[in-house]
Design an enzyme around this catalytic site. Structure first.
Site, PDB file in Angstrom:
ATOM      1  CG  ASP A 119      -2.119  -0.842   1.097  1.00  0.00           C
ATOM      2  OD1 ASP A 119      -2.178  -1.639   0.145  1.00  0.00           O
ATOM      3  OD2 ASP A 119      -3.026  -0.746   1.948  1.00  0.00           O
TER       4      ASP A 119
ATOM      5  CG  HIS B 298      -4.621   2.843  -0.884  1.00  0.00           C
ATOM      6  ND1 HIS B 298      -5.605   2.131  -0.242  1.00  0.00           N
ATOM      7  CD2 HIS B 298      -3.688   3.112   0.072  1.00  0.00           C
ATOM      8  CE1 HIS B 298      -5.295   1.970   1.030  1.00  0.00           C
ATOM      9  NE2 HIS B 298      -4.131   2.568   1.258  1.00  0.00           N
TER      10      HIS B 298
ATOM     11  CG  HIS C  40       2.178  -0.157   4.291  1.00  0.00           C
ATOM     12  ND1 HIS C  40       1.866  -1.103   5.238  1.00  0.00           N
ATOM     13  CD2 HIS C  40       1.061   0.602   4.146  1.00  0.00           C
ATOM     14  CE1 HIS C  40       0.619  -0.929   5.649  1.00  0.00           C
ATOM     15  NE2 HIS C  40       0.115   0.103   5.002  1.00  0.00           N
TER      16      HIS C  40
END
Length: 325
Positions: A127, A178, A272
């Site tokens: 992410d 996102h 991430h």
């Protein structure tokens, strides 16, 4: 209603996209349960940025406050200054006057994928990127290991580093939206949600030539409005089943134990590639868990491939049900 999409599975929630796709296998996948069993899913904040996490300590906080309000609180409205009420009315009229935002239909991310019988599928996801520091290192590890992953990208970062997004796509990885500002979508209205997605869609179109169908809500914060927007615009809302907690400074050893303990067929691992000062540990962790999961017989796929396998699994189950019926 507001809830969190998070990665704790409740008792009885089967994680079975192992795609042991025998006829009659009608079990839901981990992803399917993640998206549909929201009421029984234990809440967890995907608060990758510490200051954001503190600010986002519960998308349902306002609702809970309302539930706990004292009866006499309602009387306070009578003493609200008229000027304030007039200003609020003006704000509401202005909001109503905003033209509705329309999303384009997704144009990428629907691969044909067929898993072999008995395959144990798992998806690695990253992410908040891209960037020019950790994302390229992660891409190098994935390439060296012949692993495909999925990157859920934030529009503000995508705008800064379109070349990295192009490299992600060129390497065969999946991508997902996102939001533009890493916004808590559970606190936004329909138009605001669509604008967050639409702005990032445009950046994807410019960088890689298509609009992805995958959407991941920042912090895992999901509302009824968001679910409706996603469904009505042919998108897929994606959560996770394993949160490595890499954003929060978890050690490499602790994250490795976490992944090995909680990985399941059909699972989705959250990591991430930007958004925390602790991501050096993510880079160290990645080759370790790739080796660990491969040794356990897992096959790494993108989230799009996981969804395609789930769809085939469901179709096979339905066909078997009709045959037996």
């Amino acid at each position: 209603m507001v809830w969190r999409v998070a990665g704790i599975w409740t008792k009885g929630a089967a994680l079975t996209l192992a795609v042991a796709m025998t006829a009659g296998c009608g079990a839901q996948t981990g992803l399917e349960l993640l998206l549909s069993n929201s009421e029984s899913t234990t809440a967890r904040i995907d608060g990758r940025r510490p200051h954001d996490a503190a600010r986002e300590q519960g998308a349902g906080e306002a609702a809970r406050n309302a539930d706990n309000a004292r009866p006499e609180d309602a009387n306070l409205a009578a003493f609200q200054p008229k000027g304030d009420r007039a200003a609020e009315d003006a704000d509401e009229r202005a909001a109503a006057a905003v033209p509705p935002v329309k999303l384009e239909q997704p144009t990428g991310g629907t691969p044909h994928f067929s898993a072999k019988q008995g395959d144990k599928l798992i998806a690695l996801t990253f992410d908040d990127g891209p960037d020019h520091r950790y994302t390229p290192e992660i891409l190098e590890i994935l390439k060296a290991s012949s692993v495909k992953a999925t990157f859920f990208l934030v529009g503000t970062q995508l705008k800064k580093y379109p070349d990295t997004v192009k490299q992600i796509a060129a390497d065969g990885h999946g991508v997902g939206n996102h939001t533009y500002h890493h916004a808590n979508l559970a606190k936004l209205n329909e138009n605001e949600i669509k604008q967050e997605i639409k702005t990032t869609d445009a950046l994807f179109q410019e960088a890689v030539g298509y609009v992805p169908r995958l959407v991941r809500a920042p912090y895992g914060s999901v509302s009824d409005v968001l679910q409706t927007v996603v469904r009505d615009n042919k998108r897929e809302l994606v959560g996770w089943t394993v949160d490595t907690m890499d954003w929060n400074g978890a050690t490499v050893a602790a994250m490795r134990v976490n992944v090995n303990k909680n990985a399941r067929p059909g699972g989705i691992v959250l990591m991430h590639s930007f958004g925390s000062k602790h991501l050096r540990n993510t880079v160290k962790l990645l080759p370790l868990i790739i080796n660990d999961l491969r040794a356990k017989g897992y096959t790494f796929v993108t989230v799009d491939e996981l969804l395609a396998a789930k769809a085939l699994n469901k179709k096979a189950a339905q066909a078997q049900g009709k045959k037996m019926g």
